[in-house]
Motif scaffolding. Structure first.
Motif, PDB file in Angstrom:
ATOM      1  N   GLU A 273       1.282  -1.397   0.135  1.00  0.00           N
ATOM      2  CA  GLU A 273       0.258  -0.102   0.222  1.00  0.00           C
ATOM      3  C   GLU A 273       1.116   1.099  -0.255  1.00  0.00           C
ATOM      4  O   GLU A 273       0.561   2.403  -0.795  1.00  0.00           O
ATOM      5  CB  GLU A 273      -0.970   0.049   1.134  1.00  0.00           C
ATOM      6  CG  GLU A 273      -1.532   1.094   1.686  1.00  0.00           C
ATOM      7  CD  GLU A 273      -3.121   1.516   1.081  1.00  0.00           C
ATOM      8  OE1 GLU A 273      -3.011   0.768   0.495  1.00  0.00           O
ATOM      9  OE2 GLU A 273      -3.773   2.020   2.090  1.00  0.00           O
ATOM     10  N   ASN A 274       2.019   1.157   1.173  1.00  0.00           N
ATOM     11  CA  ASN A 274       2.779   2.611   0.646  1.00  0.00           C
ATOM     12  C   ASN A 274       3.600   2.641   0.729  1.00  0.00           C
ATOM     13  O   ASN A 274       4.829   4.058   0.524  1.00  0.00           O
ATOM     14  CB  ASN A 274       3.026   2.833   2.495  1.00  0.00           C
ATOM     15  CG  ASN A 274       3.360   4.172   2.652  1.00  0.00           C
ATOM     16  OD1 ASN A 274       1.442   5.227   2.246  1.00  0.00           O
ATOM     17  ND2 ASN A 274       3.639   5.318   4.122  1.00  0.00           N
ATOM     18  N   TYR A 275       4.119   1.789  -0.706  1.00  0.00           N
ATOM     19  CA  TYR A 275       5.424   1.677  -1.399  1.00  0.00           C
ATOM     20  C   TYR A 275       5.784   3.315  -1.985  1.00  0.00           C
ATOM     21  O   TYR A 275       6.789   3.898  -2.328  1.00  0.00           O
ATOM     22  CB  TYR A 275       5.408   1.061  -2.508  1.00  0.00           C
ATOM     23  CG  TYR A 275       6.416   0.363  -3.734  1.00  0.00           C
ATOM     24  CD1 TYR A 275       7.294  -0.004  -3.077  1.00  0.00           C
ATOM     25  CD2 TYR A 275       6.759   1.581  -4.633  1.00  0.00           C
ATOM     26  CE1 TYR A 275       8.924   0.056  -4.187  1.00  0.00           C
ATOM     27  CE2 TYR A 275       7.695   1.340  -5.590  1.00  0.00           C
ATOM     28  CZ  TYR A 275       8.679   0.757  -5.268  1.00  0.00           C
ATOM     29  OH  TYR A 275       9.944   0.686  -6.244  1.00  0.00           O
ATOM     30  N   SER A 276       3.963   4.086  -2.925  1.00  0.00           N
ATOM     31  CA  SER A 276       4.387   5.274  -3.283  1.00  0.00           C
ATOM     32  C   SER A 276       3.959   6.233  -2.840  1.00  0.00           C
ATOM     33  O   SER A 276       3.794   7.209  -3.491  1.00  0.00           O
ATOM     34  CB  SER A 276       3.680   5.254  -4.760  1.00  0.00           C
ATOM     35  OG  SER A 276       4.591   4.039  -5.676  1.00  0.00           O
ATOM     36  N   GLY A 277       3.902   6.139  -1.234  1.00  0.00           N
ATOM     37  CA  GLY A 277       3.510   7.129  -0.831  1.00  0.00           C
ATOM     38  C   GLY A 277       4.857   8.295  -0.786  1.00  0.00           C
ATOM     39  O   GLY A 277       6.018   7.779  -0.103  1.00  0.00           O
ATOM     40  N   GLU A 282       0.799  11.875   0.244  1.00  0.00           N
ATOM     41  CA  GLU A 282       0.026  11.797  -0.630  1.00  0.00           C
ATOM     42  C   GLU A 282       0.515  10.078  -0.889  1.00  0.00           C
ATOM     43  O   GLU A 282       1.511  10.196  -0.380  1.00  0.00           O
ATOM     44  CB  GLU A 282       1.151  12.120  -2.086  1.00  0.00           C
ATOM     45  CG  GLU A 282       0.297  14.136  -2.251  1.00  0.00           C
ATOM     46  CD  GLU A 282      -1.648  13.635  -1.831  1.00  0.00           C
ATOM     47  OE1 GLU A 282      -1.908  13.152  -2.646  1.00  0.00           O
ATOM     48  OE2 GLU A 282      -1.806  14.594  -1.401  1.00  0.00           O
ATOM     49  N   ASN A 283       0.149   9.991  -2.127  1.00  0.00           N
ATOM     50  CA  ASN A 283       0.108   7.841  -2.831  1.00  0.00           C
ATOM     51  C   ASN A 283       0.105   8.129  -4.389  1.00  0.00           C
ATOM     52  O   ASN A 283      -1.258   8.410  -4.751  1.00  0.00           O
ATOM     53  CB  ASN A 283      -0.359   7.372  -2.004  1.00  0.00           C
ATOM     54  CG  ASN A 283      -0.035   5.763  -2.487  1.00  0.00           C
ATOM     55  OD1 ASN A 283       0.536   5.364  -2.930  1.00  0.00           O
ATOM     56  ND2 ASN A 283      -0.195   4.985  -1.034  1.00  0.00           N
ATOM     57  N   GLU A 286      -2.132   4.568  -5.716  1.00  0.00           N
ATOM     58  CA  GLU A 286      -3.166   3.715  -4.822  1.00  0.00           C
ATOM     59  C   GLU A 286      -3.948   2.706  -4.414  1.00  0.00           C
ATOM     60  O   GLU A 286      -4.226   1.784  -3.449  1.00  0.00           O
ATOM     61  CB  GLU A 286      -4.070   5.375  -4.128  1.00  0.00           C
ATOM     62  CG  GLU A 286      -4.465   5.657  -3.268  1.00  0.00           C
ATOM     63  CD  GLU A 286      -5.381   6.749  -2.725  1.00  0.00           C
ATOM     64  OE1 GLU A 286      -6.011   7.573  -3.307  1.00  0.00           O
ATOM     65  OE2 GLU A 286      -4.442   8.212  -1.561  1.00  0.00           O
ATOM     66  N   ARG A 291      -0.141  -0.457  -9.226  1.00  0.00           N
ATOM     67  CA  ARG A 291       0.939  -1.074  -7.935  1.00  0.00           C
ATOM     68  C   ARG A 291       1.401  -1.960  -9.460  1.00  0.00           C
ATOM     69  O   ARG A 291       2.520  -2.558  -9.363  1.00  0.00           O
ATOM     70  CB  ARG A 291       0.484  -1.083  -6.822  1.00  0.00           C
ATOM     71  CG  ARG A 291       0.632   0.266  -6.067  1.00  0.00           C
ATOM     72  CD  ARG A 291       0.920  -0.217  -4.559  1.00  0.00           C
ATOM     73  NE  ARG A 291       0.130  -0.713  -3.552  1.00  0.00           N
ATOM     74  CZ  ARG A 291      -1.490  -0.830  -3.698  1.00  0.00           C
ATOM     75  NH1 ARG A 291      -1.885   0.256  -3.400  1.00  0.00           N
ATOM     76  NH2 ARG A 291      -1.850  -1.369  -2.750  1.00  0.00           N
TER      77      ARG A 291
END
Ligand code: SF4
Ligand code: SF4
Ligand code: SF4
Ligand code: SF4
Lengths: 353, 260
Positions: A273-277, A282-283, A286, A291
């Motif tokens: 979930e938070n890999y591209s946070g 911001e994400n 999401e 992903r």
């Protein structure tokens, strides 16, 4: 390259000698039917009758969590405690290819000292294998190795043929040369050829990887990605078990009671979930489908476009690991327009019913 | 005294006091904890407790009485930062296990009969964010030492704590376990916040979810996956509800709707 012969009964005496001043790691059994690489203190624990370990050997070179350095207000103290002199015995061709790909990633623009130091200190002793129904390495052309090992052992039942792939490997043989034979009998050559032919026939699955970059491009907005996203549990396991995943996260861990911080590094996975946070909450990715697109772009497209081969070495780990059957095999087949039976395809029928 | 240190209060509502106990159980770090912060209130650890303004309030336990609602609101008014610690405060705990309010009323009657409670009135168990704004969550049943110390150290140092938004599966793979779901066991790892270091799976037991639901958990897929593996729907609901408190209400409502 040179090939020598080793009688099977001489394997343990050889390992005994070479592991005197290095840690020996080799596959051992875990549960009833899986294997893991473990540090060996008793050679009889080694179990070479395996297809794939749960994690690829990159986890020995760069463990899931390391402390990179301690930062104080004035300086930083690097920490390389994960580096040790190691011999990795029993590594299969796909995993050797995996390490070669890791070498590229971690020296692409800048050398990553935490990987490279550890890698330089690791001797690779490869071992032949036999495919099961989930091995895809023939499709990825990683079922044979020409480089990336110091020694490579091909099992011919009573004997091993041992390929010497580096001067380091040659030095190992020289530690106990009388265990090896230079003469290779015609009979051994014949059984080697037979083994190779039979192994080639033993593969039960294949995907057409050369078509993948185009299909990824053409199907970038295909509803397939939503189907996959509906099923994905965002558990990150596919990345953690893949020999060519290299992402990591860096975290500041202030030390209680002292004016300093430990900077730690742990594996990351783009399906989480938070890999591209980013800062500010911001994400950029999401949605699980987005992903997954990144994951498959990496495996099936980007690397092929750059290096002419997929960033998948066909080890089959994602196939046996993903609980909802999202893996290179099912995704590759679906991209290729083939119907497949998988939990994710069943689920998409269930929820859109 | 200790004027430049952050003022911290540790409070317990309805729960087993396991989180407060875990903080006390950080024996090697206890002196550092008390040195780094001005612990104003900590009922389990000391008797000279002051209820004044706070930089940080750590609140354990779920809200189960009207008096606790008042107490919680008072804490919120006094504290700049409120942190929910432990499963009960973050999701409502086992006592907040999903039930609709009608069923809850019946259960209350079954257990307490017609006894009139005079000092306070019982309410259905809820996590603290049902009544106040919560700044940070530190889940766990009880919370984990390493996670707590990381969290606490950042907090007293003035940096925002890292969130742990990944599921148990991550630790599970770090520990090189074979996936139990693939062995046909009902593992809740993908739905559950990590922090335990996948301790159950390391011992071949499926995750029961005691850290509560992880942010972004795919409940729908996990539900149908267990169904696909042959588990009974009522059983799956029970397993999923155990440690999810009120945070699974929307999902169950949606399931109900789907059925109709
Ligand atoms: S981006 Fe994803 S697929 Fe690529 S290395 Fe990172 S985790 Fe693996
Ligand atoms: S994508 Fe799957 S089969 Fe390919 S290398 Fe990674 S884990 Fe192995
Ligand atoms: S694709 Fe499978 S293994 Fe990967 S994150 Fe999703 S559910 Fe987990
Ligand atoms: S065993 Fe449980 S925690 Fe581990 S990967 Fe499988 S589902 Fe996740």
């Amino acid at each position: 390259m040179k090939i020598v012969k080793l009688k099977k009964e001489n394997l343990f005496p050889f390992l005994e000698v070479i592991s005197k001043d290095a840690d020996l790691w080799a596959p051992v059994k875990k549960n009833s039917d899986r294997h893991v690489f473990k540090m060996i203190d008793d050679l009889t624990h080694i179990n070479l009758d395996y297809t794939r370990t749960i994690l690829p050997p990159r986890n020995i070179i760069l463990p899931p969590e390391i402390r990179m350095f301690r930062a104080t207000p004035l300086e930083y103290e690097p920490n390389f405690s994960h580096v040790a002199k190691r011999i990795l015995f029993g590594v299969h061709p796909c995993d050797i290819h995996g390490l070669l790909i890791m070498d590229k990633f971690y020296s692409f623009m800048y050398d990553d000292p935490y990987y490279i130091e550890s890698r330089k200190n690791t001797i690779i002793l490869g071992h032949s294998c036999w495919p099961d129904e989930n091995c895809l390495c023939k499709s990825t052309n990683t079922h044979i190795v020409e480089e990336g090992y110091d020694l490579f052992f091909t099992d011919l039942k009573k004997n091993y043929l041992v390929w010497i792939g580096s001067s380091r490997g040659d030095d190992l043989i020289r530690m106990k040369p009388d265990l090896f034979e230079e003469e290779i009998a015609n009979e051994d050559i014949q059984s080697f050829i037979r083994r190779r032919e039979e192994k080639d026939k033993a593969f039960q699955t294949e995907i057409n990887f050369t078509a993948m970059p185009d299909l990824m491009e053409l199907k970038y907005n295909d509803p397939l990605w939503d189907e996959l996203g509906t099923a994905c549990l965002a558990c990150g396991s596919c990345s953690n078990v893949c020999p060519t995943c290299n992402c990591y996260n860096v975290e500041d861990k202030p030390v209680l009671g002292e004016n300093c911080s430990d900077i730690s590094r742990c594996w990351d996975a783009c399906t989480l979930e938070n890999y591209s946070g980013v800062a500010g909450g911001e994400n950029f990715r999401e949605k699980r489908s987005e992903r997954l697109k990144l994951w498959y772009t990496h495996k099936l497209q980007a690397y092929i476009s750059k290096y002419g081969k997929p960033a998948c070495v066909g080890c089959g780990r994602c196939v046996v690991t993903c609980p909802v059957d999202i893996n290179v095999l099912t995704v590759g087949k679906a991209l290729d327009g083939n119907g497949i039976d998988s939990f994710w395809s069943r689920l998409s029928k269930e929820v859109t019913r | 005294m200790n004027n430049n240190k952050p003022k911290i209060g540790i409070y317990e509502l309805t729960g087993c006091a396991g989180d407060a106990l875990l903080i006390l159980d950080c024996e090697n770090e206890l002196l550092d904890i008390f040195q780094a912060a001005d612990i104003q209130s900590f009922l389990m650890a000391k008797s000279d407790n002051i209820d004044g303004d706070l930089d940080v309030a750590l609140v354990e336990g779920s809200v189960t009485t009207e008096r606790e609602i008042e107490e919680l609101k008072d804490i919120r008014n006094r504290a700049k930062i409120v942190v929910a610690i432990g499963l009960c405060a973050t999701v409502g705990g086992l006592q907040g296990r999903f039930t609709d309010s009608e069923e809850w009323g019946e259960n209350l009657k079954k257990v307490y009969g017609d006894v009139e409670m005079t000092h306070t009135k019982a309410v259905q168990s809820k996590p603290i964010d049902a009544y106040i704004n919560v700044d940070f969550y530190l889940p766990g049943c009880p919370i984990g030492k390493e996670q707590f110390l990381n969290f606490f150290t950042r907090l007293v140092g003035g940096s925002p704590p890292e969130k742990y938004p990944h599921p148990v599966c991550v630790s599970c793979k770090y520990n090189e376990n074979d996936c139990l779901l693939n062995r046909g066991l009902p593992c809740l790892g993908p739905l559950t916040a990590d922090g335990c270091g996948s301790v159950c799976i390391n011992h071949n037991l499926p995750c029961v979810g005691c850290w509560g639901p992880v942010e972004g958990a795919n409940l729908t897929s996990a539900f149908y996956l267990l169904k696909d593996k042959g588990f009974d729907v009522e059983y799956i609901k029970k397993v999923m509800a155990n440690y999810s408190g009120t945070k699974i209400t929307t999902f169950f409502d949606q399931l109900k709707k789907e059925k109709q």
